[in-house]
Design an enzyme around this catalytic site. Structure first.
Site, mmCIF file in Angstrom:
data_model
loop_
_atom_site.group_PDB
_atom_site.id
_atom_site.type_symbol
_atom_site.label_atom_id
_atom_site.label_comp_id
_atom_site.label_asym_id
_atom_site.label_seq_id
_atom_site.Cartn_x
_atom_site.Cartn_y
_atom_site.Cartn_z
ATOM 1 N NE ARG A 84 -3.954 -2.101 0.223
ATOM 2 C CZ ARG A 84 -3.912 -3.350 -0.246
ATOM 3 N NH1 ARG A 84 -2.863 -3.760 -0.954
ATOM 4 N NH2 ARG A 84 -4.916 -4.172 -0.058
ATOM 5 C CB SER A 144 -8.836 -1.746 4.278
ATOM 6 O OG SER A 144 -9.179 -3.037 3.868
ATOM 7 C CD GLU A 172 -5.779 0.817 2.311
ATOM 8 O OE1 GLU A 172 -5.357 0.439 1.225
ATOM 9 O OE2 GLU A 172 -6.994 0.775 2.586
HETATM 10 N N1 EPU Z 1 -11.449 -11.148 10.022
HETATM 11 C C1 EPU Z 1 -12.135 -11.226 11.220
HETATM 12 N N2 EPU Z 1 -13.128 -10.317 11.446
HETATM 13 C C2 EPU Z 1 -13.453 -9.356 10.552
HETATM 14 C C3 EPU Z 1 -12.744 -9.278 9.331
HETATM 15 C C4 EPU Z 1 -11.746 -10.204 9.085
HETATM 16 O O1 EPU Z 1 -11.847 -12.064 12.063
HETATM 17 O O2 EPU Z 1 -14.360 -8.554 10.829
HETATM 18 C C5 EPU Z 1 -10.399 -12.160 9.758
HETATM 19 C C6 EPU Z 1 -10.817 -13.044 8.587
HETATM 20 O O3 EPU Z 1 -11.596 -14.126 9.025
HETATM 21 C C7 EPU Z 1 -9.483 -13.495 8.033
HETATM 22 C C8 EPU Z 1 -8.552 -12.311 8.323
HETATM 23 O O4 EPU Z 1 -9.211 -11.524 9.325
HETATM 24 O O5 EPU Z 1 -8.995 -14.610 8.723
HETATM 25 C C9 EPU Z 1 -8.255 -11.469 7.071
HETATM 26 O O6 EPU Z 1 -9.465 -10.950 6.562
HETATM 27 P P1 EPU Z 1 -9.739 -10.761 4.988
HETATM 28 O O7 EPU Z 1 -9.511 -12.060 4.276
HETATM 29 O O8 EPU Z 1 -11.057 -10.097 4.825
HETATM 30 O O9 EPU Z 1 -8.580 -9.826 4.489
HETATM 31 P P2 EPU Z 1 -8.087 -8.442 5.055
HETATM 32 O O10 EPU Z 1 -6.662 -8.645 5.469
HETATM 33 O O11 EPU Z 1 -9.004 -7.876 6.060
HETATM 34 C C10 EPU Z 1 -7.143 -7.568 2.772
HETATM 35 C C11 EPU Z 1 -7.094 -6.201 2.134
HETATM 36 C C12 EPU Z 1 -8.391 -5.941 1.372
HETATM 37 C C13 EPU Z 1 -8.642 -7.036 0.353
HETATM 38 C C14 EPU Z 1 -8.685 -8.394 1.092
HETATM 39 C C15 EPU Z 1 -8.833 -9.558 0.136
HETATM 40 C C16 EPU Z 1 -5.796 -4.672 3.522
HETATM 41 C C17 EPU Z 1 -5.834 -3.617 4.570
HETATM 42 N N3 EPU Z 1 -6.975 -5.173 3.162
HETATM 43 O O12 EPU Z 1 -8.168 -7.516 3.755
HETATM 44 O O13 EPU Z 1 -8.209 -4.712 0.675
HETATM 45 O O14 EPU Z 1 -9.861 -6.827 -0.322
HETATM 46 O O15 EPU Z 1 -7.436 -8.577 1.806
HETATM 47 O O16 EPU Z 1 -7.686 -9.795 -0.551
HETATM 48 O O17 EPU Z 1 -4.713 -4.990 3.034
HETATM 49 C C18 EPU Z 1 -8.503 -2.351 0.802
HETATM 50 O O18 EPU Z 1 -7.262 -2.288 0.712
HETATM 51 O O19 EPU Z 1 -9.220 -1.331 0.881
HETATM 52 C C19 EPU Z 1 -9.111 -3.675 0.831
HETATM 53 C C20 EPU Z 1 -10.405 -3.837 1.003
#
Ligand code: EPU
Length: 305
Positions: free
Chosen positions: A177, A225, A295
């Site tokens: 990012r 995010s 972010e």
């Molecule tokens: N999780 C929870 N509770 C929640 C949300 C997530 O426990 O409310 C857990 C999920 O179960 C999972 C882990 O956290 O085990 C990661 O969650 P997720 O797969 O949704 O991915 P993320 O790390 O939250 C990242 C990017 C997103 C992108 C997704 C999918 C960042 C900050 N976010 O989210 O990007 O869509 O992976 O690849 O890097 C963005 O940058 O705006 C964005 C939405």
């Protein structure tokens, strides 16, 4: 006449795109909160951007707003010239290595374009509701892929100098990012390297990305995010584990679908978003000792934290 009125008049004479005064900038963001821009310019070409550079340099601040999908505009607004790219910079062209997209191209549409061209490698972009240029600057990504994996080069206009340069992916310094592109620099387009594939298979993978997003991320008014993921962990997981899903300040809520998304209701304010940011960061620090870093980009009188 005020400086702004003078600058607006000069810009109107030289810019092909729209020039608006006291433009409702917050309403152009996906959060739909925040105040006005003293001037908003819709640039349709490099020439328009060079005119912006010429008439603003050393006179008024400029900010590049992209599609406003990762942006929080302060309630006080932005006392400068906000620049976004117009429809003329939304296009694409097939290249030897893949596709060149304009900076204003909408990523989900850009992904669908690659399916029509039977080119594989850009399916992840379907999940990111932002502009191509903004995605380059933030090295946007999803599911283990990011712009750094496909980008060959990007064209960048520096509004503080009027200089236009094509930067290779190495020169762009992309990491999680992040890039070397400063807030006053505009990505007007770029080329991605893709591989020949089956259009149907690419479309099927795009549908999977869109289905995943619908199942795991909230619709409605958010900026994706709010916080970067800390190394080795997930901001969403931490906020959720701190018991903050559904936490509210005024019309802003930590999404119950995904805790790293804040969702705004009509009438919500940027001040409320920032108050919820503070509350979430304080709670996560107290519980886990981890400082979450924003972010979402913040623009206006309220200083970025
Ligand atoms: N999780 C929870 N509770 C929640 C949300 C997530 O426990 O409310 C857990 C999920 O179960 C999972 C882990 O956290 O085990 C990661 O969650 P997720 O797969 O949704 O991915 P993320 O790390 O939250 C990242 C990017 C997103 C992108 C997704 C999918 C960042 C900050 N976010 O989210 O990007 O869509 O992976 O690849 O890097 C963005 O940058 O705006 C964005 C939405």
């Amino acid at each position: 006449m005020s400086v702004h009125a003078d600058v607006a008049e000069l810009l109107r004479a030289r810019v092909a795109g729209n020039v608006m005064v006291a433009a409702p900038l917050g309403a152009l963001t996906t959060f739909r909160v925040g105040g006005t821009a003293a001037i908003l310019v819709e640039a349709e070409s490099d020439g328009d951007l060079l005119a912006v550079s010429e008439f603003t340099r050393g006179v008024v601040p400029v900010a590049v707003i992209g599609r406003g999908s990762n942006l929080l505009v302060a309630d006080e607004g932005f006392a400068g010239v906000a620049v976004r790219l117009g429809a003329a910079l939304r296009g694409h062209a097939r290249t030897e290595l893949g596709v060149r997209f304009g900076g204003a191209a909408y990523l989900p549409n850009a992904a669908k374009t690659t399916a029509r061209l039977a080119l594989s490698g850009f399916e992840f972009a379907a999940e990111i509701p932002g502009s191509f240029g903004g995605a380059v600057r933030m090295n946007a990504g999803a599911h283990g892929r990011s712009m750094a994996d496909v980008l060959v080069s990007a064209d960048v206009v520096d509004l503080s100098s009027g200089r236009r340069r094509t930067l290779s992916v190495a020169e762009l310094g992309l990491s999680y990012r992040r890039s070397v592109i400063a807030p006053g620099q505009v990505v007007t387009g770029g080329e991605v390297r893709l591989e020949a594939g089956s259009g149907e298979a690419v479309s099927a993978r795009i549908r999977e990305h869109l289905d995943w997003r619908r199942a795991h991320q909230p619709g409605g008014r958010s900026a994706g995010s709010m916080f970067k993921n800390p190394p080795g962990d997930s901001a969403g997981r931490l906020i959720d584990a701190a018991g903050l899903k559904g936490a509210r300040v005024g019309g802003v809520e930590v999404s119950v679908v995904h805790a790293n998304f804040f969702v705004t209701a009509p009438g919500a304010t940027a001040t409320e978003v920032l108050a919820l940011v503070d509350r979430v960061r304080e709670t996560v620090v107290a519980r886990f000792g981890i400082q979450l870093e924003l972010e979402v980009q913040v623009l206006g009188h309220t200083m970025p934290r």
